[in-house]
Design a protein around this motif. Structure first.
Motif, PDB file in Angstrom:
ATOM      1  N   LEU A  83       0.837  -1.203   0.000  1.00 31.40           N
ATOM      2  CA  LEU A  83       0.000   0.000   0.000  1.00 31.40           C
ATOM      3  C   LEU A  83       0.869   1.250   0.000  1.00 31.40           C
ATOM      4  N   LEU A  84       1.946   1.251   0.776  1.00 30.23           N
ATOM      5  CA  LEU A  84       2.853   2.405   0.794  1.00 30.23           C
ATOM      6  C   LEU A  84       3.485   2.611  -0.574  1.00 30.23           C
ATOM      7  N   ASP A  85       3.877   1.516  -1.247  1.00 32.59           N
ATOM      8  CA  ASP A  85       4.443   1.634  -2.595  1.00 32.59           C
ATOM      9  C   ASP A  85       3.410   2.199  -3.571  1.00 32.59           C
ATOM     10  N   ALA A  86       2.169   1.751  -3.459  1.00 31.25           N
ATOM     11  CA  ALA A  86       1.109   2.260  -4.328  1.00 31.25           C
ATOM     12  C   ALA A  86       0.852   3.741  -4.070  1.00 31.25           C
ATOM     13  N   LEU A  87       0.935   4.159  -2.815  1.00 34.72           N
ATOM     14  CA  LEU A  87       0.750   5.571  -2.488  1.00 34.72           C
ATOM     15  C   LEU A  87       1.872   6.415  -3.083  1.00 34.72           C
ATOM     16  N   ARG A  88       3.107   5.910  -3.011  1.00 34.04           N
ATOM     17  CA  ARG A  88       4.231   6.641  -3.605  1.00 34.04           C
ATOM     18  C   ARG A  88       4.065   6.734  -5.115  1.00 34.04           C
ATOM     19  N   ALA A  89       3.623   5.653  -5.737  1.00 34.32           N
ATOM     20  CA  ALA A  89       3.451   5.642  -7.189  1.00 34.32           C
ATOM     21  C   ALA A  89       2.313   6.567  -7.617  1.00 34.32           C
ATOM     22  N   ALA A  90       1.276   6.676  -6.794  1.00 35.02           N
ATOM     23  CA  ALA A  90       0.135   7.524  -7.146  1.00 35.02           C
ATOM     24  C   ALA A  90       0.505   8.999  -7.098  1.00 35.02           C
ATOM     25  N   GLY A  91       1.492   9.349  -6.297  1.00 33.29           N
ATOM     26  CA  GLY A  91       1.898  10.743  -6.202  1.00 33.29           C
ATOM     27  C   GLY A  91       0.925  11.566  -5.375  1.00 33.29           C
ATOM     28  N   PRO A  92       1.069  12.888  -5.444  1.00 35.11           N
ATOM     29  CA  PRO A  92       0.265  13.760  -4.585  1.00 35.11           C
ATOM     30  C   PRO A  92      -1.132  14.037  -5.104  1.00 35.11           C
ATOM     31  N   GLY A  93      -1.439  13.617  -6.320  1.00 35.18           N
ATOM     32  CA  GLY A  93      -2.690  14.005  -6.952  1.00 35.18           C
ATOM     33  C   GLY A  93      -3.961  13.554  -6.262  1.00 35.18           C
ATOM     34  N   PRO A  94      -4.170  12.257  -6.102  1.00 33.60           N
ATOM     35  CA  PRO A  94      -5.481  11.822  -5.618  1.00 33.60           C
ATOM     36  C   PRO A  94      -5.741  12.221  -4.171  1.00 33.60           C
ATOM     37  N   ALA A  95      -6.920  12.761  -3.948  1.00 36.42           N
ATOM     38  CA  ALA A  95      -7.311  13.117  -2.583  1.00 36.42           C
ATOM     39  C   ALA A  95      -7.451  11.869  -1.725  1.00 36.42           C
ATOM     40  N   ALA A  96      -7.798  10.743  -2.356  1.00 35.59           N
ATOM     41  CA  ALA A  96      -7.914   9.492  -1.608  1.00 35.59           C
ATOM     42  C   ALA A  96      -6.579   9.130  -0.973  1.00 35.59           C
ATOM     43  N   GLY A  97      -5.483   9.389  -1.669  1.00 29.06           N
ATOM     44  CA  GLY A  97      -4.161   9.090  -1.121  1.00 29.06           C
ATOM     45  C   GLY A  97      -3.857   9.898   0.125  1.00 29.06           C
TER      46      GLY A  97
END
Length: 155
Positions: free
Chosen positions: A93-107
């Motif tokens: 999950l942490l890797d997916a959050l890093r890959a998603a970047g700052p864009g999604p508010a869900a992150g």
């Protein structure tokens, strides 16, 4: 946190900024010109114009292109100290959050609320596990379920 800074702190931040310091240097040059006999009756305007030119032409502070990173890094550093079961896939999950970047508010919601609450619930459940009933779910399974839900929110 930037949102909790009051107006007084914002004023102090500007007073310490590079823009203000360069503007003050321009204003000081304007005062020097006035004391040298240049500028005449317009010297206050010259001082103000030189301050404004210095403050406006100075580049702003460097901003982090990924503003969520410090929070994510702090959370990841904390989670490295917590004995989490590998089956929960928190690292994924942490890797997916890093890959998603700052864009999604869900992150941002996951980093600020979702994952910390899930880990806190897991730690509390482990503490009380000796007194849990036979029908109660295992804390590891609950954490894995929560992490799965959070990963689904991330998309």
């Amino acid at each position: 946190m930037a949102t909790s800074d009051g107006p007084g702190r914002q004023v102090l931040t500007y007073l310490e900024s590079g823009r203000n310091l360069v503007g003050c240097a321009g204003g000081a040059i304007g005062l020097g010109l006035h004391f040298a006999g240049l500028g005449g009756a317009w010297w206050p305007g010259v001082v103000a114009a030189l301050y404004a030119a210095g403050a406006l032409l100075t580049p702003g502070p460097k901003t982090d292109p990924r503003p969520g990173d410090p929070e994510l890094d702090a959370l990841a550093a904390y989670l490295r100290t917590v004995p989490l079961p590998p089956a929960a896939r928190v690292d994924g999950l942490l890797d997916a959050l890093r890959a998603a970047g700052p864009g999604p508010a869900a992150g941002r919601r996951i980093v600020r609320d979702g994952l910390p609450l899930a880990v806190a619930g897991y730690l509390r459940a482990r503490t009380w596990q000796p007194w849990a009933g036979a029908d109660d779910p295992a804390p590891e399974a609950e954490l894995a379920r929560e992490v799965g839900l959070l990963a689904a929110q991330l998309g």
